[in-house]
Design an enzyme around this catalytic site. Structure first.
Site, PDB file in Angstrom:
ATOM      1  CG  ASP A  22      -4.145  -0.730  -7.505  1.00 49.52           C
ATOM      2  OD1 ASP A  22      -2.967  -0.841  -7.133  1.00 49.52           O
ATOM      3  OD2 ASP A  22      -4.962   0.010  -6.930  1.00 49.52           O
ATOM      4  CG  ASP A 130      -5.785  -1.260  -3.461  1.00 44.38           C
ATOM      5  OD1 ASP A 130      -4.607  -1.651  -3.354  1.00 44.38           O
ATOM      6  OD2 ASP A 130      -6.109  -0.248  -4.083  1.00 44.38           O
ATOM      7  CD  GLU A 131      -0.824  -3.779  -6.117  1.00 47.48           C
ATOM      8  OE1 GLU A 131      -0.699  -3.037  -5.123  1.00 47.48           O
ATOM      9  OE2 GLU A 131       0.112  -4.066  -6.873  1.00 47.48           O
TER      10      GLU A 131
HETATM   11  N1  DCP Z   1      -2.477   3.437   1.665  1.00 48.91           N
HETATM   12  C1  DCP Z   1      -1.988   3.984   2.858  1.00 48.91           C
HETATM   13  N2  DCP Z   1      -0.821   4.707   2.855  1.00 48.91           N
HETATM   14  C2  DCP Z   1      -0.131   4.897   1.712  1.00 48.91           C
HETATM   15  C3  DCP Z   1      -0.605   4.355   0.495  1.00 48.91           C
HETATM   16  C4  DCP Z   1      -1.792   3.628   0.509  1.00 48.91           C
HETATM   17  O1  DCP Z   1      -2.619   3.819   3.890  1.00 48.91           O
HETATM   18  N3  DCP Z   1       0.999   5.614   1.734  1.00 48.91           N
HETATM   19  C5  DCP Z   1      -3.763   2.696   1.686  1.00 48.91           C
HETATM   20  C6  DCP Z   1      -4.894   3.586   1.254  1.00 48.91           C
HETATM   21  C7  DCP Z   1      -5.219   3.162  -0.128  1.00 48.91           C
HETATM   22  C8  DCP Z   1      -4.837   1.702  -0.137  1.00 48.91           C
HETATM   23  O2  DCP Z   1      -3.748   1.593   0.782  1.00 48.91           O
HETATM   24  O3  DCP Z   1      -6.598   3.376  -0.437  1.00 48.91           O
HETATM   25  C9  DCP Z   1      -4.444   1.176  -1.486  1.00 48.91           C
HETATM   26  O4  DCP Z   1      -3.254   1.808  -1.948  1.00 48.91           O
HETATM   27  P1  DCP Z   1      -3.059   2.301  -3.425  1.00 48.91           P
HETATM   28  O5  DCP Z   1      -1.631   2.658  -3.564  1.00 48.91           O
HETATM   29  O6  DCP Z   1      -3.630   1.320  -4.385  1.00 48.91           O
HETATM   30  O7  DCP Z   1      -3.877   3.675  -3.511  1.00 48.91           O
HETATM   31  P2  DCP Z   1      -5.394   3.925  -3.808  1.00 48.91           P
HETATM   32  O8  DCP Z   1      -6.142   2.666  -4.065  1.00 48.91           O
HETATM   33  O9  DCP Z   1      -5.943   4.763  -2.714  1.00 48.91           O
HETATM   34  O10 DCP Z   1      -5.343   4.831  -5.091  1.00 48.91           O
HETATM   35  P3  DCP Z   1      -5.135   4.387  -6.615  1.00 48.91           P
HETATM   36  O11 DCP Z   1      -6.408   4.708  -7.299  1.00 48.91           O
HETATM   37  O12 DCP Z   1      -4.010   5.228  -7.079  1.00 48.91           O
HETATM   38  O13 DCP Z   1      -4.810   2.912  -6.623  1.00 48.91           O
HETATM   39 MG    MG Z   2      -5.419   1.249  -5.418  1.00 52.34          MG
END
Ligand code: DCP
Ligand code: MG
Length: 411
Positions: A22, A130-131
């Site tokens: 992730d 991203d996962e």
């Molecule tokens: N995303 C979004 N709205 C949300 C959650 C996420 O648009 N409510 C988008 C932005 C994030 C991406 O999806 O960058 C990936 O989601 P993640 O939950 O993996 O969050 P992040 O990668 O940003 O943070 P982390 O480091 O916690 O994985």
């Molecule tokens: Mg993420």
């Protein structure tokens, strides 16, 4: 054999090696690729946000920005209260950088990461931009799994330039918890013998498949952690939550045997059923729709599908197909809402004779996001009517429908 019950000295070889990747604050990391001066700075990426404006919602925040309390799904206005814009406060050390969502860029970067993952895993299950999960059983061994995980991170960092967190475990559910355990830039390996111990202190709300509502119900039963869940009576759980309860019990024990397989993603999930001839008994129609709604919502939960649109189909004699749907502001996994919305949509057919009814959820999202952050956007009132009369058949090509299968046949 369940994890943790291995005889001392017996080989661990039969256990699968599952890796979960992730990306860290993914959209913000992509913005840093475009503008390296953002490295180490608080960065907020806003959806529906334009520079200088205060509207929109936080898609993600860099870990530096999270220190100020900025988080996904928060309104930009409230993010600005805790972290003002550098553009307006250039000398303020407690100010940050705000950017608008640039999906093309993120898709491109996500694609590069996935290419590497397909090289490194025997099978890859993409979950979101991203996962992903990788089955790497035949690519590494438990003794060197940590090195393998580090290699995955390093390849992504070197070749794409964005940070990832990696979890390695014998099952998907534990691997996901492991990748989340030491974010950002994390690498956590949970060997088969350590699964139960690793899971024990984890909050029950973090167990895969436990949403906010179920977490509350579990807490009411005195189950606070994955350890409590693992020790709970499986029959009691099954009584309370049906087959799903058994799944949760298994996952809390690290007995998640779902294979890592590429997922064919349906566009919608639906069920319908016909009456013998037609009925004028609207109570019967309501009950049938309630049953279908429950079945569809349950199927969505089992498939880890969140939905943005909830709809009904009503066929009246001779064979007039009426469809009604309501779009929600964000994806949800909420059986009560499916029931509520379908009953509401059904209202206008109270005086009709009905041959057949159906329930469908569509606009599916498989990203396994936290529902709390998504319902953060949710103010249903604003979104009603928007999708009325949408053509039920339009995307039926990839619809995962049960057609006219009789009730009780659904998985
Ligand atoms: N995303 C979004 N709205 C949300 C959650 C996420 O648009 N409510 C988008 C932005 C994030 C991406 O999806 O960058 C990936 O989601 P993640 O939950 O993996 O969050 P992040 O990668 O940003 O943070 P982390 O480091 O916690 O994985
Ligand atoms: Mg993420």
């Amino acid at each position: 054999m369940p994890a943790g019950e291995r005889l001392p000295g017996a080989p661990e070889r039969e256990e699968r090696i599952v890796l979960h990747v992730d990306m860290d604050c993914f959209y913000a990391s992509c913005e840093r690729l475009k503008d390296p001066s953002l490295e180490g700075e608080p960065v907020v990426v806003g959806m529906g946000y334009e520079p200088g404006e205060t509207v929109g919602a936080v898609a993600t925040a860099s870990y530096e920005a999270r220190e100020y309390g900025v988080e996904s799904a928060q309104a930009i206005g409230s993010a600005l209260d805790s972290l003002p814009r550098k553009a307006e406060h250039p000398d303020d050390p407690d100010a940050g950088y705000y950017r608008s969502v640039d999906m093309d860029c993120y898709q491109d970067v996500g694609g590069e990461v996935k290419e590497i993952l397909y090289e490194l895993g025997d099978t890859v299950r993409e979950v979101s931009i991203d996962e992903a999960y990788l089955d790497v059983t035949d690519r590494t061994a438990w003794d060197v799994a940590e090195g393998f995980g580090r290699h995955v991170k390093q390849r992504i960092a070197r070749e794409v330039g964005v940070p990832a967190s990696v979890g390695v475990a014998p099952d998907m559910s534990t691997a996901k918890l492991a990748s989340d355990h030491d974010k950002p830039d994390g690498l956590v390996v949970v060997r088969p013998d350590d699964v139960r111990e690793f899971l024990a202190p984890i909050d029950v709300a973090d167990v895969h498949g436990v949403g906010p509502v179920r977490a509350r119900e579990l807490r009411e039963m005195g189950i606070e952690t994955a350890g409590d869940l693992a020790d709970a009576d499986p029959y009691e759980l099954a009584d309370e939550f049906g087959e799903r309860g058994r799944d949760l019990h298994r996952r809390a024990r690290g007995e998640d045997d779902r294979p890592v397989e590429p997922r064919g993603k349906p566009k919608s999930l639906s069920r319908e059923s016909a009456f013998d001839g037609a009925t004028d008994d609207f109570e019967r129609v309501r009950e049938q729709v309630a049953t279908l709604a429950e079945a569809v919502a349950d199927r969505a939960t089992r498939k880890d599908a969140f939905y943005r649109t909830i709809g009904v189909k009503v066929v009246t004699p001779p064979f007039d197909v009426h469809t009604r749907a309501e779009s929600l502001p964000g994806p949800v996994d909420d059986p009560d809402l499916v029931d509520e919305v379908t009953q509401e949509l059904l209202g206008e057919f109270a005086d009709e004779s009905v041959r057949k009814v159906g329930v469908r959820v569509s606009n599916l999202d498989f990203s396994e996001r936290e529902q709390a952050s998504l319902t953060g956007f949710a103010d249903r009132e604003g979104a009603t009517e928007s999708d009325r009369n949408r053509d039920w058949e339009r995307d039926s090509g990839e619809d995962d429908t049960d057609g006219q299968a009789s009730l009780g046949e659904f998985e």
